[in-house]
Design an enzyme around this catalytic site. Sequence first.
Site, PDB file in Angstrom:
ATOM      1  N   TYR A  58      -4.638  13.587 -13.842  1.00  0.00           N
ATOM      2  CA  TYR A  58      -5.724  12.595 -13.884  1.00  0.00           C
ATOM      3  C   TYR A  58      -7.103  13.204 -13.630  1.00  0.00           C
ATOM      4  CZ  TYR A  58      -1.864   9.985 -11.439  1.00  0.00           C
ATOM      5  OH  TYR A  58      -0.687   9.455 -10.984  1.00  0.00           O
ATOM      6  N   PRO A  71       0.810  -1.214   0.000  1.00  0.00           N
ATOM      7  CA  PRO A  71       0.000   0.000   0.000  1.00  0.00           C
ATOM      8  C   PRO A  71       0.850   1.273   0.000  1.00  0.00           C
ATOM      9  CG  PRO A  71       0.122  -0.920   2.200  1.00  0.00           C
ATOM     10  CD  PRO A  71       0.861  -1.872   1.318  1.00  0.00           C
ATOM     11  N   TYR A 123       1.494  10.828  -3.775  1.00  0.00           N
ATOM     12  CA  TYR A 123       1.771  11.316  -5.129  1.00  0.00           C
ATOM     13  C   TYR A 123       1.641  12.840  -5.233  1.00  0.00           C
ATOM     14  CZ  TYR A 123       1.128   6.321  -5.583  1.00  0.00           C
ATOM     15  OH  TYR A 123       1.221   4.968  -5.389  1.00  0.00           O
ATOM     16  N   CYS A 169       2.397  29.666 -14.782  1.00  0.00           N
ATOM     17  CA  CYS A 169       2.071  30.326 -16.032  1.00  0.00           C
ATOM     18  C   CYS A 169       1.426  29.312 -16.988  1.00  0.00           C
ATOM     19  CB  CYS A 169       3.366  30.883 -16.611  1.00  0.00           C
ATOM     20  SG  CYS A 169       3.055  32.114 -17.833  1.00  0.00           S
TER      21      CYS A 169
HETATM   22  C1  LIG Z   1       3.838  -2.522  -7.979  1.00  0.00           C
HETATM   23  C2  LIG Z   1       3.102  -1.495  -7.209  1.00  0.00           C
HETATM   24  N1  LIG Z   1       2.887  -1.722  -5.898  1.00  0.00           N
HETATM   25  C3  LIG Z   1       2.244  -0.794  -5.138  1.00  0.00           C
HETATM   26  C4  LIG Z   1       1.782   0.390  -5.673  1.00  0.00           C
HETATM   27  C5  LIG Z   1       1.105   1.362  -4.760  1.00  0.00           C
HETATM   28  O1  LIG Z   1      -0.191   1.628  -5.118  1.00  0.00           O
HETATM   29  P1  LIG Z   1      -1.147   2.489  -4.185  1.00  0.00           P
HETATM   30  O2  LIG Z   1      -0.444   3.765  -3.867  1.00  0.00           O
HETATM   31  O3  LIG Z   1      -2.373   2.699  -5.007  1.00  0.00           O
HETATM   32  O4  LIG Z   1      -1.425   1.683  -2.965  1.00  0.00           O
HETATM   33  C6  LIG Z   1       1.968   0.646  -7.030  1.00  0.00           C
HETATM   34  C7  LIG Z   1       1.464   1.903  -7.605  1.00  0.00           C
HETATM   35  O5  LIG Z   1       1.542   2.218  -8.748  1.00  0.00           O
HETATM   36  C8  LIG Z   1       2.651  -0.321  -7.824  1.00  0.00           C
HETATM   37  O6  LIG Z   1       2.886  -0.124  -9.120  1.00  0.00           O
END
Ligand SMILES: Cc1ncc(COP(=O)(O)O)c(C=O)c1O
Length: 436
Positions: free
Chosen positions: A337, A294, A394, A364
């Site tokens: 997104y 996660p 992110y 800008c």
């Molecule tokens: C291989 C892998 N594991 C874990 C994640 C983490 O995903 P999230 O932040 O949705 O839990 C990602 C996200 O792109 C991923 O590519």
Amino acid sequence: MPHTLKDVLPATARMRDDGHLEVGGYDLVALAAEFGTPVYVFCEETFRGRCRLYKDAFPGPDRVYYAAKAFTSLASFRMAAEEGLGVDCASGGELHVALTAGVPVRDIIVHGNNKSDAELEMAVAAGVGRIAVDSLDELERLARIAASAGIRQTIVLRVTPGVEAHTHEYIQTGQEDTKFGMSISSGSALEAAKRAADLPSVELVGAHAHIGSQIFGPEAFGKLVEIMFEYMADVRAATGQTFGELNVGGGLGIAYTKEESPADVTAHSRFIRTAVADEAKRYGLPVPALSVEPGRSIVGNAMVTLYSVGVVKDIPGIRTYVSVDGGMSDNIRPMLYGARYSALLANRANEPSDKVVTIAGSHCESGDVLIKDVALPSSVGRGDLLAIPATGAYGYAMSSNYNKMRRPAVVSVRDGKARVVVRRETYDDLVRLDQV
Ligand SMILES: Cc1ncc(COP(=O)(O)O)c(C=O)c1O
């Protein structure tokens, strides 16, 4: 503070008697005055609490890897490790930060669809616990690199199950159109398992799949487990090997606005565990240990970005733009997104939000809009302090210096104390890489 934003804000958020928003026992108006804006406020208690929630839901021998990409920093890696989590790194850079942070190297898993030889050498030399092999090409290169280092590298195979999850539902893709992993339906995932069995410098222990991000319902994970067991049964038939690990990736959703509620981590674990037990029984395979990765659902709601309000431009009958001192360089997700966020005034959280406005950044670019249509007090104006919750995942990780904006500081708050965990960039930082 409207209590309906409870799931969106950090767990420690509360409205003080003076109408100020408080996080981690710290008045955010005081924090902005002390550390400046824009600033990401990181609630340590929320971050650690989410780590603990995952750890409880997936106790040993299961493994929880914090997905570094969501927010990469020494502080977050150290906290995750202190809570007993490993770290999932998707590049040499993320691995470098994890090693620098002192994350136990056996608790690191390395990902990437196009790992370079240098990145593989770095991971092998460091002694990482797992490498998620993404292609047959990588398998061969890794086997050579591990052999020349005199190491037997533990690996899992990243496979493409053909399940793609989209927020509330999932689809099964026939063509499996993704750059990640080895396709089960084309046979390349099985080919990799057979090949790995012949390579003495790698030890294949399991399979991995990641089906998407910001997922709420369990259905896609149920389908994933079914497909992974079908694959594991095929591997056993072809090689005699049974896998001890099943890594189902990350992807659980969080609330960004008060209309959403977060996915339930404990229910997720229960659901997967039941599906795994059923499938193991069906195929007569051992129940594997589970791994999860996660990112968003650990750090997403642990942060709030604070901005100072500057120019307010009212276009009668059309729109009111409220400009803040950051924008797409500290949060690209709305532009990338179409991500939706909520907002409130941290200095007047007790006032009714009676006017719909648009929050614009200072870049800008006309597209530099953080939130289109959000309700704020109609008197919003210069000097107000705007808080956008749920910016932990992110946000900083995808920040840039576009327009030569300096990246904001990340300030961690806990028990009424604040400390900088990532310092604000200076103007000099903006030319540190330039050579004339
Ligand atoms: C291989 C892998 N594991 C874990 C994640 C983490 O995903 P999230 O932040 O949705 O839990 C990602 C996200 O792109 C991923 O590519």
